[in-house]
Design a protein around this motif. Structure first.
Motif, mmCIF file in Angstrom:
data_model
loop_
_atom_site.group_PDB
_atom_site.id
_atom_site.type_symbol
_atom_site.label_atom_id
_atom_site.label_comp_id
_atom_site.label_asym_id
_atom_site.label_seq_id
_atom_site.Cartn_x
_atom_site.Cartn_y
_atom_site.Cartn_z
ATOM 1 N N ASP B 212 6.931 0.049 4.411
ATOM 2 C CA ASP B 212 6.351 1.007 3.991
ATOM 3 C C ASP B 212 5.442 1.789 4.783
ATOM 4 O O ASP B 212 4.996 3.174 4.513
ATOM 5 N N GLY B 213 5.046 1.314 5.901
ATOM 6 C CA GLY B 213 4.494 2.062 7.017
ATOM 7 C C GLY B 213 3.139 2.098 6.949
ATOM 8 O O GLY B 213 2.499 1.247 6.383
ATOM 9 N N GLY B 214 2.304 3.073 7.507
ATOM 10 C CA GLY B 214 0.940 3.380 7.615
ATOM 11 C C GLY B 214 0.457 2.342 8.816
ATOM 12 O O GLY B 214 1.411 1.902 9.704
ATOM 13 N N THR B 215 -0.706 2.309 8.980
ATOM 14 C CA THR B 215 -1.194 1.342 9.959
ATOM 15 C C THR B 215 -2.054 0.439 9.638
ATOM 16 O O THR B 215 -2.974 0.471 8.537
ATOM 17 N N ILE B 216 -2.504 -0.710 10.370
ATOM 18 C CA ILE B 216 -3.424 -1.788 10.157
ATOM 19 C C ILE B 216 -4.182 -2.005 11.223
ATOM 20 O O ILE B 216 -3.550 -2.275 12.454
ATOM 21 N N ASP B 217 -5.325 -1.750 11.444
ATOM 22 C CA ASP B 217 -6.351 -2.086 12.523
ATOM 23 C C ASP B 217 -5.695 -0.988 13.657
ATOM 24 O O ASP B 217 -5.446 -1.306 14.919
ATOM 25 N N GLY B 218 -5.085 0.282 13.181
ATOM 26 C CA GLY B 218 -4.540 1.036 14.180
ATOM 27 C C GLY B 218 -3.149 0.909 14.725
ATOM 28 O O GLY B 218 -2.879 1.647 15.716
ATOM 29 N N ASP B 219 -2.608 -0.111 14.239
ATOM 30 C CA ASP B 219 -1.095 -0.461 14.786
ATOM 31 C C ASP B 219 -0.219 -0.633 13.634
ATOM 32 O O ASP B 219 -0.513 -0.656 12.419
ATOM 33 N N GLY B 468 -2.586 1.067 -2.530
ATOM 34 C CA GLY B 468 -2.572 1.705 -1.263
ATOM 35 C C GLY B 468 -2.722 0.488 -0.199
ATOM 36 O O GLY B 468 -3.797 -0.272 -0.324
ATOM 37 N N LEU B 469 -2.280 0.899 1.165
ATOM 38 C CA LEU B 469 -2.616 -0.229 2.022
ATOM 39 C C LEU B 469 -3.992 -0.606 2.461
ATOM 40 O O LEU B 469 -4.444 -1.806 2.592
ATOM 41 N N GLY B 470 -4.979 0.402 2.449
ATOM 42 C CA GLY B 470 -6.251 0.176 2.788
ATOM 43 C C GLY B 470 -7.043 -0.705 1.600
ATOM 44 O O GLY B 470 -7.773 -1.675 1.879
ATOM 45 N N ALA B 471 -6.741 -0.184 0.405
ATOM 46 C CA ALA B 471 -7.353 -0.878 -0.818
ATOM 47 C C ALA B 471 -6.429 -2.213 -0.927
ATOM 48 O O ALA B 471 -7.499 -3.421 -1.204
ATOM 49 N N VAL B 472 -5.446 -2.702 -0.701
ATOM 50 C CA VAL B 472 -4.738 -3.830 -0.848
ATOM 51 C C VAL B 472 -5.183 -5.041 0.181
ATOM 52 O O VAL B 472 -5.652 -5.842 -0.105
ATOM 53 N N GLY B 498 -6.676 -0.903 6.565
ATOM 54 C CA GLY B 498 -5.552 -0.366 6.602
ATOM 55 C C GLY B 498 -5.572 1.260 6.271
ATOM 56 O O GLY B 498 -6.188 1.669 5.412
ATOM 57 N N VAL B 499 -4.573 1.934 6.890
ATOM 58 C CA VAL B 499 -4.415 3.407 6.597
ATOM 59 C C VAL B 499 -3.152 3.745 6.107
ATOM 60 O O VAL B 499 -2.181 3.354 6.991
#
Lengths: 189, 1009
Positions: B212-219, B468-472, B498-499
């Motif tokens: 699904d993509g996005g970033t976690i801790d910038g990666d 959403g990734l951040g909320a998850v 998560g972004v």
């Protein structure tokens, strides 16, 4: 009398752990008031061990006492002395309400040793075998798949398993199956 | 057409091709493929036929929720039906067959049902097959059984070649789900020092975040997953198991894990599945969410797929169901599929967004790529066929009048996301309806409750609602901390950052188009596996099925092997709409374990083959086995029914054993009889309560036969009691009764007479007991003693009938009882079990000159019947009291009370019409059939002949040369000499005379010698 036979003389299997039938072991079922001084003295005299606390075994040279229930102990003594010890015990306890019975021949005893021993038992007994939860000196009376069993762990990380004599073959086969070399779980190191 | 892409496929290894077959056709996939992705790569879009209408079906999903792609997997003793292609990892030599079609997948005769769909609506079977009644059994059922059903049962002659096992495990926090939420929750909990177990059902970790993509801790999420896994693996208090599904959550923190050890590598040895039986203080369910299909006409045509699943196939396995894809959605997430497809070089012909104003940033991104997006539009219909060819487009808010038709070979659909709430719900966790997301999510205020009244399950990540990734990630961190704290640890909820792109609100769409005409609704599938359509649920509502549970059963919605993972929410939304009600008011059906079907083998665990069941063996078991024992199961024991000699039938062996025992001497292995020691100052009065007769007055050294009854007065067990010393008695029970009676005694002692000083010990197995029976029994024992140079005096004077003595016989320390269950001179001798075989050998050797033979249980049975002795389980069946059996002599009149006394005084128990024990003798010497009923005059209310008695034991007596029987007969003892009739099941009527039940040695002279 002819030479007494244990349940599965010489039975042995090496897989994830090594299973060996331990031969004849003197065992006495003792029921009574575990807080009684007389009983405690009698247990000490019979086994050299103190009355153990809940789910513990007290091991001494030449004997041991294991906690079976709030009013029951399993005493371990040399096989050839068991009858004498049972009578001595009964005599010592004649002044109070207690029952001492020789059950050596009603039982089979196995040892289970080696790195995989905890996992092998963990497949058939609903017991926490994490080293933090089951340590040497711990004793547990429980279920082994479909039969009753009890065991303790000694200082050398060897389990000693007690079951009824009539199901010794079942228990041996059960342990053998659980110790299949390709069935390692890998959670206890 | 579906195909493999030249790029993408993060889970496959293109350097490792794997050969497999589907319906016999050889195909090639790659290591890392699932069967589903490999089929897609081989242009095998069509994977099965539907259950009811036999419509062609393709892959809809990419995981455990897949309803269509069920195959028969493997061959011979490894064949297993109904295996999901999406959860089956590809291995070399895999062989799969599609199901539910005849004669072939491509051409299926049953598809005619499709044309009859109008006549097979919901409830059709219930309505149609009620009349005429006999038709069900003879016409309807056989036809329905042939045309319905999914996979075939494995060959009944074959046994599963694999082995299975269980494993008990205990932890502080169990995390179910190894996606980013599960890993985040586990990390937080583990850092607190809690013992953590993480289960992931798939082979790979990280769930769908890497897709699904996005970033976690910038990666990239994948990088974070890898790093977190490494961190968790390095912690001693963490155990990670992939290919291990959290199958069920039960009371008291009990959970089941289903580990698939060798499914992906058959033949590697060791158990195939392992059932984890887990006790956790707290359980975190990080089970993710499942995308919902859209309900439009033709949504089941192969090539129509969930949008996220299509994305999975492209990103994870480099496979696509088509080259020209139309996307239909009511939310922003499906735009990610459009982006993914575009990036993979697949044409996105159109995105239909049901929302009049469309979506947010993701939509803009798609538009910027030049992909045509139409808002307020939906699919009117996908043209029927074995694959998608044309799609008709209409206004979402209309009735389905097509405005345009476009060519496409695949459709990606997204109806929004539903949290996987199954594990939360298994043990009573409640749900709340989330209007914004149009889904049910766990209600944190009403979790499953433990024994302490506090919740023991915490939902985390998208399983809890946030998408959403951040909320998850922040929800998961909090869940991990909450669980750790509840388990007694101090945890800090520090989530990774998560972004992902912001999403515009979704629009609930339960029917596409919203006011679709009936012909469209009849083709709009809700439940793909059970063939339930929108029109079926609407019909059920019209017919009055208001409860969602009733509608489910009436329409079979959600009752297939996927348990409605895709269909439930859509189905109940349609139901709510039809009832003019709100979705939360309609509610959900019940979620039950397991989450996904698990193997029968895993449930059985190690219990198969030689350890299927414990067999109890006496010390002489092996000797019996080597000497012709024909085994009979008695409880878990095996006892010799007879010792059969070469050239002899079992029946002949029984006769020989009886005659020999009556004339010479026989040996019975009686070790299985229960032996309970009862000791204490109150033991006497305790036994007076346990037995119907008086045991406290029994003299030391004497034996007495006793009866035990239940509180309801019914005879429960019998046996001989011996008084050992002032305070000690030894109670013999039946073989099957030993453990039961021991428990019975303990129960009374622990719950009712807890202040009585009595201890009971079960010494059954300490002793091997041999019955030495027959007129030459004493000679045999005396010879043994003579050989040993002395021993116990076994003469009549020294050891009379019904007494016991300790001593030595033949050099064996023993206790000998003068008791008899055969009517002959008889000694039952108990030696330590360790000496049992040796003692038996000594008896056999010394007895040779007296004609000693071992005898089995049938000989015992016949001899006791000849003597009129009752047998627990033959003469008793739980409804018989001792008075029925003429055993009044064994019921004390002096005692104030005993268990069963009050019950035996009740009116029905003293009714003179109760059937009573008598002997029965056929007029021609034939053997009465066992269990036969005697008929009297007249008929009962049902027009059946009145019965007046039944046979309880019946044998051929070789001693008397005729058939003998015992039975319970109305007014029996008063009707001696009368002849009554027993109709047999073979049409003959047996005539038998009522006689005294003691057929042999009525005076008892033979046993008292």
């Amino acid at each position: 009398m002819s030479d007494p036979l244990s349940a599965l003389p010489g039975a042995r299997y090496a897989g994830l752990a090594t299973i060996e039938e331990s031969g004849l072991q003197g065992m006495i079922t003792l029921r009574g008031d575990l807080s009684s001084k007389t009983l405690q003295k009698a247990v000490k005299a019979a086994t050299g061990a103190d009355v153990p606390s809940q789910r513990q075994i007290a091991v001494a040279t030449g004997g041991a006492a294991a906690w079976m229930s709030p009013d029951e102990l399993l005493l371990l003594v040399p096989y050839d002395e068991v009858e004498q010890t049972t009578s001595t015990l009964a005599e010592a306890l004649s002044g109070e309400h207690a029952l001492a019975v020789n059950v050596s021949d009603a039982r089979a005893l196995f040892s289970l040793s080696g790195a995989g021993a905890r996992e092998v038992l963990g497949k058939i007994c609903p017991v926490d075998f994490d080293p933090a939860a089951f340590a040497p000196g711990d004793f547990r009376r429980t279920r082994m798949a479909q039969v009753a069993a009890a065991f303790w762990l000694d200082e050398a990380e060897t389990f000693h398993i007690v079951c009824f004599r009539s199901v010794s073959q079942y228990v041996f086969n059960l342990l053998k199956t659980s110790a299949h070399p390709q069935s390692r779980v890998g959670v206890y190191g | 057409m579906s195909t493999r892409l030249a790029t993408q496929g993060r889970l496959i290894d293109r350097s490792k091709p794997i050969e497999f077959t589907f319906n016999g056709t050889r195909m090639t996939g790659y290591a890392g493929d699932t069967l589903a992705s490999a089929l897609l790569a081989n242009d095998q879009l069509l994977v099965g036929r539907s259950f009811k209408y036999h419509r062609p079906r393709g892959l809809v999903a990419s995981g455990a929720e897949e309803p269509n792609a069920l195959v028969g997997l493997g061959t011979g003793d490894r064949f297993e039906p109904n295996q999901r292609a999406t959860t089956t990892e590809l291995f070399s030599g895999l062989s799969a067959q599609s199901q539910n079609h005849w004669p072939s997948l491509e051409f299926d005769v049953g598809v005619v049902n499709n044309k009859l769909a109008r006549f097979l609506p919901a409830g059709f079977y219930y309505k149609m097959f009620i009349h005429p009644k006999p038709f069900w059994k003879h016409v309807y059922e056989p036809i329905i059984r042939k045309s319905a059903g999914l996979g075939q049962a494995p060959d009944r002659e074959l046994k599963d070649a694999d082995t299975y096992e269980h494993f008990y495990y205990f932890c502080d926090v169990l995390v179910i789900g190894g996606g980013v939420a599960g890993l985040q929750a586990a990390l937080v909990a583990a850092k607190s020092g809690a013992k953590v177990l993480v289960l992931e059902q798939n082979a790979h970790w990280g769930g769908r975040a890497p897709v699904d993509g996005g970033t976690i801790d910038g990666d990239y999420p994948e990088a974070w997953v890898e790093q977190t896994l490494a961190e968790l693996s390095a912690m001693e208090n963490v155990t990670l198991r992939n290919r291990c599904m959290g199958a069920g959550v039960y009371d008291h923190g009990y959970a089941l894990g289903y580990e698939r050890l060798t499914d992906h590598a058959p033949g590697q040895g060791g158990p195939r599945h392992r059932m984890w039986r887990i006790r956790a203080k707290q359980i975190v369910t990080a089970t993710g969410a499942i995308e919902r299909p859209l309900s439009f006409a033709g949504n089941d045509v192969p090539g129509v797929m969930l949008a996220a699943a299509m994305r999975d196939y492209v990103v994870n396995w480099g496979a696509t169901p088509g080259k020209r894809v139309l996307v239909a959605t009511n939310n922003d997430d499906a735009y990610r599929t459009a982006l993914t497809l575009h990036a993979a070089g697949i044409e996105v012909v159109r995105v239909l967004d049901t929302r009049e104003t469309g979506g947010g940033a993701l939509m803009e991104e798609v538009r910027a790529l030049g992909i045509r997006v139409e808002c307020g539009r939906g699919i009117a219909k996908v043209k029927d066929g074995k694959c998608v060819t044309r799609v008709a487009i209409c206004a979402q808010n209309g009735q389905g009048g097509a405005q345009e038709e476009v060519e496409a070979d695949a459709v990606a659909m997204s109806g929004g996301w539903s949290p996987v709430v199954h594990l939360w719900s298994h043990c009573g966790g409640k749900l709340t309806w989330d209007d914004a997301q149009a889904h049910f999510r766990p209600d944190p205020a009403r979790p499953p409750l433990g024994a302490d009244g506090a919740g023991f399950v915490v939902a985390a990540g998208s399983a809890n609602g946030p998408l959403g990734l951040g909320a998850v990630l922040s929800d998961a961190a909090e869940a991990g901390a909450k669980a750790a704290a509840a388990a007694g640890f101090k945890a800090e909820a520090k989530p990774a950052a998560g972004v992902a792109q912001d999403e515009a609100p979704m629009q609930p769409v339960w029917l596409m188009p919203a006011r679709a005409e009936i012909d469209l609704r009849m083709k709009a599938w809700l439940d793909f596996q059970n063939d339930v359509k929108v029109s079926d649920v609407q019909l059920a509502a019209r017919e009055g099925f208001e409860s969602v549970e009733h509608t489910k059963r009436y329409t079979t919605l959600g009752m297939a092997t996927d348990q409605g993972k895709l269909s439930n929410i859509n189905g109940l939304a349609v139901l709510a709409d039809s009832l003019g009600s709100e979705i939360p008011q309609v509610g959900t059906t019940t979620f039950r374990p397991p989450y996904h079907p698990i193997s029968m083998g895993a449930i059985g665990g190690e219990a198969r083959g030689e350890i299927f069941q414990p067999l109890r063996k006496t010390p002489m078991h092996d000797w019996h086995d080597a000497n012709g024992a024909d085994w009979e199961p008695v409880g878990h024991w095996r006892r010799p029914y007879a010792f059969v000699r070469a050239g002899e039938s079992v029946k002949e062996a029984v006769s020989r054993e009886i005659l020999n025992t009556r004339q010479n001497v026989g040996l019975l292995d009686a070790s299985t009889l229960g032996k309970l020691i009862v000791k204490g100052p109150d033991a006497g009065r305790f036994l007076d309560m346990m037995y119907t007769n008086m045991m406290s007055t029994l003299k030391v050294g004497k034996c007495r036969y006793g009866l035990m009854c239940s509180e309801n007065g019914f005879l429960s067990d019998d046996g001989v009691v011996a008084r050992i010393d002032e305070e000690t008695w030894l109670c013999h029970t039946t073989t099957g009764g030993a453990d039961r009676i021991h428990a019975h005694m303990e129960e009374w002692l622990q719950t009712e007479w807890w202040d009585w000083k009595v201890y009971v010990a079960n010494v059954t197995e300490q002793l091997a007991q041999v019955a030495v029976v027959g007129p030459k029994a004493r000679m045999l024992l005396e010879k043994l003693n003579a050989e040993a140079g002395g021993g116990m005096d076994v003469s009549k004077e020294a050891l009379p009938f019904m007494e016991w003595k300790d001593g030595e016989i033949g050099g064996f320390k023993c206790r000998a009882y003068r008791i008899s269950f055969s009517g002959e001179l008889s000694y039952e001798i108990a030696v330590p079990a360790s000496q049992g075989q040796a003692f038996w050998d000594a008896l056999m050797a010394a007895g040779a000159e007296f004609g000693v033979m071992p005898y089995g249980t049938e000989c015992l049975h016949v001899m006791r019947a000849e003597k009129g002795f009752i047998m627990i389980g033959d003469e008793t069946d739980g409804t018989v009291i001792p008075q029925d059996l003429g055993l009044n002599w064994a019921i004390s009149k002096k005692k104030e009370d005993f268990i069963g006394k009050r019950a035996q005084q009740r009116s029905h128990m003293v009714d003179p019409d109760r059937w009573q024990l008598v002997g029965l003798e056929t007029l021609d010497g034939a053997v009465l059939p066992d269990g036969a009923y005697a008929v009297g005059s007249g008929v009962n209310a049902n027009g059946q002949k009145n019965t007046i008695g039944r046979v309880t034991s019946t044998y051929h007596s070789p001693t008397l040369g005729k058939g003998i029987a015992m039975g319970l007969v109305k007014h029996g003892p008063k009707r001696m000499g009368e002849v009554i009739e027993f109709p047999g099941t073979d049409g003959t009527v047996y005539k038998a005379k009522i006689v005294d039940p003691v057929f042999y040695d009525k005076e008892g002279e033979k046993q008292n010698v």
